[in-house]
Design an enzyme around this catalytic site. Structure first.
Site, mmCIF file in Angstrom:
data_model
loop_
_atom_site.group_PDB
_atom_site.id
_atom_site.type_symbol
_atom_site.label_atom_id
_atom_site.label_comp_id
_atom_site.label_asym_id
_atom_site.label_seq_id
_atom_site.Cartn_x
_atom_site.Cartn_y
_atom_site.Cartn_z
ATOM 1 N N CYS A 141 36.019 3.781 -33.893
ATOM 2 C CA CYS A 141 35.522 5.073 -33.417
ATOM 3 C C CYS A 141 36.642 5.809 -32.694
ATOM 4 O O CYS A 141 37.402 5.212 -31.927
ATOM 5 C CB CYS A 141 34.334 4.882 -32.475
ATOM 6 S SG CYS A 141 33.637 6.444 -31.911
ATOM 7 N N CYS A 170 20.429 -1.278 -37.077
ATOM 8 C CA CYS A 170 21.437 -0.490 -36.368
ATOM 9 C C CYS A 170 22.668 -0.456 -37.270
ATOM 10 O O CYS A 170 23.249 -1.504 -37.561
ATOM 11 C CB CYS A 170 21.729 -1.176 -35.036
ATOM 12 S SG CYS A 170 23.076 -0.426 -34.123
ATOM 13 N N CYS A 194 32.848 0.865 -24.358
ATOM 14 C CA CYS A 194 32.363 0.497 -25.694
ATOM 15 C C CYS A 194 33.420 -0.248 -26.501
ATOM 16 O O CYS A 194 34.572 0.174 -26.567
ATOM 17 C CB CYS A 194 31.941 1.768 -26.427
ATOM 18 S SG CYS A 194 31.475 1.487 -28.136
ATOM 19 N N GLU A 209 30.090 -3.784 -38.729
ATOM 20 C CA GLU A 209 28.917 -4.603 -38.465
ATOM 21 C C GLU A 209 27.634 -3.786 -38.532
ATOM 22 O O GLU A 209 27.628 -2.588 -38.265
ATOM 23 C CB GLU A 209 29.035 -5.236 -37.074
ATOM 24 C CG GLU A 209 30.131 -6.278 -37.018
ATOM 25 C CD GLU A 209 30.471 -6.721 -35.600
ATOM 26 O OE1 GLU A 209 30.746 -7.907 -35.433
ATOM 27 O OE2 GLU A 209 30.453 -5.891 -34.679
ATOM 28 N N CYS A 240 23.987 -3.252 -27.834
ATOM 29 C CA CYS A 240 24.628 -1.938 -27.886
ATOM 30 C C CYS A 240 26.054 -1.999 -27.368
ATOM 31 O O CYS A 240 26.298 -2.552 -26.305
ATOM 32 C CB CYS A 240 23.899 -0.958 -26.989
ATOM 33 S SG CYS A 240 22.251 -0.618 -27.505
ATOM 34 N N CYS A 268 35.005 5.785 -25.735
ATOM 35 C CA CYS A 268 34.304 5.669 -24.453
ATOM 36 C C CYS A 268 34.793 4.399 -23.748
ATOM 37 O O CYS A 268 35.027 3.375 -24.388
ATOM 38 C CB CYS A 268 32.795 5.609 -24.674
ATOM 39 S SG CYS A 268 32.176 7.076 -25.524
HETATM 40 N N1 SAH Z 1 28.839 6.927 -31.258
HETATM 41 C C1 SAH Z 1 27.460 7.146 -31.076
HETATM 42 C C2 SAH Z 1 26.591 6.061 -31.657
HETATM 43 C C3 SAH Z 1 27.052 4.655 -31.463
HETATM 44 S S1 SAH Z 1 27.018 4.034 -29.800
HETATM 45 C C4 SAH Z 1 27.131 7.339 -29.611
HETATM 46 O O1 SAH Z 1 27.980 7.108 -28.771
HETATM 47 O O2 SAH Z 1 26.022 7.765 -29.331
HETATM 48 C C5 SAH Z 1 25.289 3.757 -29.547
HETATM 49 C C6 SAH Z 1 24.877 3.617 -28.074
HETATM 50 O O3 SAH Z 1 25.392 2.418 -27.484
HETATM 51 C C7 SAH Z 1 25.406 4.755 -27.240
HETATM 52 O O4 SAH Z 1 24.441 5.314 -26.413
HETATM 53 C C8 SAH Z 1 26.475 4.069 -26.477
HETATM 54 O O5 SAH Z 1 26.820 4.757 -25.380
HETATM 55 C C9 SAH Z 1 25.883 2.720 -26.200
HETATM 56 N N2 SAH Z 1 26.877 1.740 -25.738
HETATM 57 C C10 SAH Z 1 28.172 1.688 -26.068
HETATM 58 N N3 SAH Z 1 28.799 0.665 -25.432
HETATM 59 C C11 SAH Z 1 27.872 0.066 -24.675
HETATM 60 C C12 SAH Z 1 27.888 -1.077 -23.815
HETATM 61 N N4 SAH Z 1 28.988 -1.803 -23.624
HETATM 62 N N5 SAH Z 1 26.749 -1.434 -23.198
HETATM 63 C C13 SAH Z 1 25.605 -0.730 -23.415
HETATM 64 N N6 SAH Z 1 25.530 0.339 -24.231
HETATM 65 C C14 SAH Z 1 26.641 0.750 -24.861
HETATM 66 FE FE1 SF4 Z 2 32.299 5.774 -30.179
HETATM 67 FE FE2 SF4 Z 2 31.349 3.752 -28.749
HETATM 68 FE FE3 SF4 Z 2 31.685 6.129 -27.609
HETATM 69 FE FE4 SF4 Z 2 29.742 5.786 -29.423
HETATM 70 S S1 SF4 Z 2 29.877 4.795 -27.414
HETATM 71 S S2 SF4 Z 2 31.194 7.499 -29.279
HETATM 72 S S3 SF4 Z 2 30.742 4.313 -30.798
HETATM 73 S S4 SF4 Z 2 33.320 4.819 -28.432
#
Ligand code: SAH
Ligand code: SF4
Length: 339
Positions: A109, A102, A116, A89, A328, A113
């Site tokens: 990934c 974005c 996410c 996406e 995000c 995390c």
């Molecule tokens: N993998 C990279 C870039 C993609 S994530 C990274 O982690 O930085 C982009 C941003 O979205 C990151 O700061 C991530 O922590 C945030 N993010 C991920 N899941 C989220 C959620 N459920 N609510 C708010 N922010 C989130």
């Molecule tokens: Fe991967 Fe989501 Fe963690 Fe970014 S926030 S590193 S996209 S798992």
């Protein structure tokens, strides 16, 4: 790969290798970013026989939109299917003076995390340069793109060479001509790649997804922290900030009862001050299958005030596109399967 993976130089080389004059390659390159062609046949400047030959050989564009969703706030999310039917996406975020895209750098990934959606099923594969470039081109058709943030699915520093190539292609003056400063690479923290980015592209903005100032919490939320704990990450950030003049962003997702203690607010401010970084507090956007909860506005305000009082410069990120799961962390590989 399609011509969207080419730099101008590569386009010229392609032409000469086919026995054509180099300007034919340049013509093709320029057309990719101007007329919004779907097929080679749409590129009027090229000889007709050449267009037919190229169309017979393969597609001009590397992706098709299979789902497009519009948010009430103008945000638009597109699910793109690539030639192997893998999907990712990208989100268009218009404001009065900007059009930010974005983009995803990988399908899924590997980092995983806990909050996410992108990492729930691991990584499938990295995207190629044309697949990333096309995410921008796709939305550029509606309104010229001014900014690109690598904040969709994937860890951009695990697809480092391709991400840099993408930036070079989009910066080419005969294409979109986007300035380096208009790109933000967001990372969950890969120390050596952070240093390398500082050397290779010092004008690109770096956003570090910190999410906790202490190892105990961060290792729970961002599994990569077990491999590269905060001290190692900060050593890389020290080197990085010596190499670049750009202001660093620290991203911090706010999770109720997980990373919002008073001492964490103060330590976050302390780390930001060390780099003169700007803090972006991102209230958790709900993702099913995660154990987390979004804090109340009172809890968010309280945490933000503590960071502020401890001298951290901050903004609380607005929740654009939440009604279509485009905020995000909500980007997932939904709608798998045939188009
Ligand atoms: N993998 C990279 C870039 C993609 S994530 C990274 O982690 O930085 C982009 C941003 O979205 C990151 O700061 C991530 O922590 C945030 N993010 C991920 N899941 C989220 C959620 N459920 N609510 C708010 N922010 C989130
Ligand atoms: Fe991967 Fe989501 Fe963690 Fe970014 S926030 S590193 S996209 S798992």
């Amino acid at each position: 790969m399609t011509p969207y993976s080419w730099t101008l130089e590569a386009a010229r080389t392609w032409a000469t290798e086919r026995g054509l004059p180099a300007f034919r390659g340049q013509q093709l390159f320029e057309a990719l970013y101007r007329g919004q062609p779907e097929r080679f046949a749409d590129i009027a400047g090229l000889p007709k026989e050449l267009r037919a030959e190229l169309d017979a050989a393969g597609p001009l564009v590397p992706a098709q939109e299979v789902v497009g969703q519009h948010s009430q706030d103008g945000t638009r999310k597109s699910l793109l299917a690539f030639s192997d039917n893998k999907r990712a996406e990208c989100v268009s975020i218009p404001t009065s003076d900007r059009h930010t895209i974005c983009v995803s750098s990988q399908v899924g990934c590997a980092v995983g995390c806990t909050f996410c959606a992108s990492g729930l099923n691991g990584v499938d594969r990295s995207l190629t340069a044309d697949e990333i470039v096309y995410q921008i081109v796709h939305h550029h058709r509606r309104r010229p793109v001014t900014n690109v943030v690598f904040m969709g699915s994937g860890e951009p520093l695990f697809n480092y060479d391709t991400v840099l190539e993408t930036i070079r292609i989009l910066a080419e003056p005969r294409g979109l001509g986007m300035g380096r400063r208009r790109f933000t690479v967001s990372t969950s923290g890969v120390p050596d790649r952070i240093r390398q980015l500082g050397r290779d592209e010092p004008q690109v903005t770096l956003a570090l997804s910190l999410h906790a100032p202490d190892d105990a919490t961060r290792s729970r939320l961002v599994p990569l922290n077990r491999r590269w704990p905060i001290a190692e990450l900060m050593a890389a950030m020290d080197d990085y900030s010596r190499m670049v003049n750009r202001r660093i962003t620290l991203e911090y997702v706010l999770l109720r009862d997980a990373n919002m203690r008073d001492d964490q607010a103060r330590d976050l401010a302390g780390l930001a001050r060390r780099y003169g970084a700007h803090i972006n507090l991102i209230p958790f956007n709900p993702v099913t299958d995660t154990p987390h909860q979004r804090p109340s506005w009172d809890e968010i305000d309280r945490f933000a005030s503590l960071v502020d009082a401890a001298g951290g410069s901050l903004t609380v990120r607005g929740q654009r596109g939440a009604d279509i799961d485009a905020a995000c962390g909500q980007l997932a590989r939904k709608h798998e399967g045939p188009a």
